[in-house]
Design a protein around this motif. Structure first.
Motif, mmCIF file in Angstrom:
data_model
loop_
_atom_site.group_PDB
_atom_site.id
_atom_site.type_symbol
_atom_site.label_atom_id
_atom_site.label_comp_id
_atom_site.label_asym_id
_atom_site.label_seq_id
_atom_site.Cartn_x
_atom_site.Cartn_y
_atom_site.Cartn_z
ATOM 1 N N ALA A 75 -21.029 72.052 60.251
ATOM 2 C CA ALA A 75 -21.714 72.178 58.966
ATOM 3 C C ALA A 75 -20.925 73.146 58.094
ATOM 4 O O ALA A 75 -20.430 74.161 58.570
ATOM 5 N N ASP A 76 -20.783 72.832 56.804
ATOM 6 C CA ASP A 76 -20.048 73.746 55.931
ATOM 7 C C ASP A 76 -20.854 74.238 54.743
ATOM 8 O O ASP A 76 -20.632 75.334 54.257
ATOM 9 N N VAL A 81 -20.025 77.690 71.020
ATOM 10 C CA VAL A 81 -20.459 77.078 69.764
ATOM 11 C C VAL A 81 -21.594 77.902 69.187
ATOM 12 O O VAL A 81 -22.564 78.204 69.890
ATOM 13 N N LEU A 82 -21.484 78.285 67.921
ATOM 14 C CA LEU A 82 -22.582 78.929 67.214
ATOM 15 C C LEU A 82 -23.419 77.816 66.600
ATOM 16 O O LEU A 82 -22.905 76.993 65.832
ATOM 17 N N VAL A 105 -32.178 72.337 63.734
ATOM 18 C CA VAL A 105 -31.980 73.411 64.697
ATOM 19 C C VAL A 105 -30.933 72.941 65.701
ATOM 20 O O VAL A 105 -31.047 71.864 66.267
ATOM 21 N N GLY A 106 -29.901 73.734 65.893
ATOM 22 C CA GLY A 106 -28.825 73.352 66.803
ATOM 23 C C GLY A 106 -27.612 72.762 66.101
ATOM 24 O O GLY A 106 -26.615 72.469 66.758
ATOM 25 N N ASP A 107 -27.680 72.586 64.792
ATOM 26 C CA ASP A 107 -26.530 72.080 64.043
ATOM 27 C C ASP A 107 -25.348 73.024 64.273
ATOM 28 O O ASP A 107 -25.484 74.247 64.208
ATOM 29 N N GLU A 108 -24.172 72.484 64.547
ATOM 30 C CA GLU A 108 -22.998 73.290 64.860
ATOM 31 C C GLU A 108 -22.445 73.953 63.609
ATOM 32 O O GLU A 108 -22.184 73.280 62.617
ATOM 33 N N GLY A 145 -16.812 75.386 59.360
ATOM 34 C CA GLY A 145 -16.712 74.129 58.625
ATOM 35 C C GLY A 145 -15.739 74.184 57.466
ATOM 36 O O GLY A 145 -15.190 73.165 57.051
ATOM 37 N N LYS A 146 -15.499 75.379 56.939
ATOM 38 C CA LYS A 146 -14.537 75.536 55.826
ATOM 39 C C LYS A 146 -13.092 75.407 56.309
ATOM 40 O O LYS A 146 -12.187 75.193 55.513
ATOM 41 N N ASP A 147 -12.885 75.534 57.624
ATOM 42 C CA ASP A 147 -11.528 75.513 58.176
ATOM 43 C C ASP A 147 -11.053 74.131 58.596
ATOM 44 O O ASP A 147 -9.875 73.961 58.930
ATOM 45 N N VAL A 148 -11.924 73.157 58.624
ATOM 46 C CA VAL A 148 -11.538 71.826 59.102
ATOM 47 C C VAL A 148 -11.659 70.802 57.988
ATOM 48 O O VAL A 148 -12.455 70.951 57.065
ATOM 49 N N GLU A 149 -10.838 69.758 58.093
ATOM 50 C CA GLU A 149 -10.955 68.653 57.138
ATOM 51 C C GLU A 149 -12.309 67.988 57.327
ATOM 52 O O GLU A 149 -12.951 68.156 58.357
#
Length: 112
Positions: free
Chosen positions: A90-91, A38-39, A97-100, A68-72
């Motif tokens: 997040a998109d 996970v980034l 800090v740590g938000d995926e 985040g742009k790839d998922v609904e």
């Protein structure tokens, strides 16, 4: 009368854990298994302008890179909170800090 309450008791798996005999899920591997990474955001608050995934996708052993742009955008809540406002990735902006930000699946942990 009180044989259990108020007494110290050894954990069932305590000896195996402290001696290294305990087997954990990460100790297993099977043929064809993929590893995930996970980034996460290093910033507490920032806008995501663009995430370039082409270089990561071209690396040997990398099977998928998802942002985040790839998922609904199904929203969900945590801990029984009625306000449904959480996203899987997040998109448009990160909020802590740590938000995926992105997910990677690869043949090896190093590749991921």
């Amino acid at each position: 009368m009180y044989k259990v309450i108020g007494k110290s008791h050894a954990l069932i798996d305590g000896a195996d854990k402290v001696t290294g005999r305990q087997i954990f899920g990460s100790d297993y591997s099977i043929d064809g298994m993929l590893y995930g990474a996970v980034l996460r955001s290093p910033l507490p608050h920032a806008r995501i302008k663009n995430i370039e995934t082409a270089v990561a996708k071209a690396l040997p052993g990398v099977r998928a890179v998802i942002t985040g742009k790839d998922v609904e955008k199904p929203l969900y809540s945590v801990a029984g909170v009625k306000k449904v406002d959480e996203q899987i990735l997040a998109d448009d902006k990160v909020r802590y800090v740590g938000d995926e930000i992105a997910l990677v699946a690869a043949d090896t942990l190093d590749a991921a």
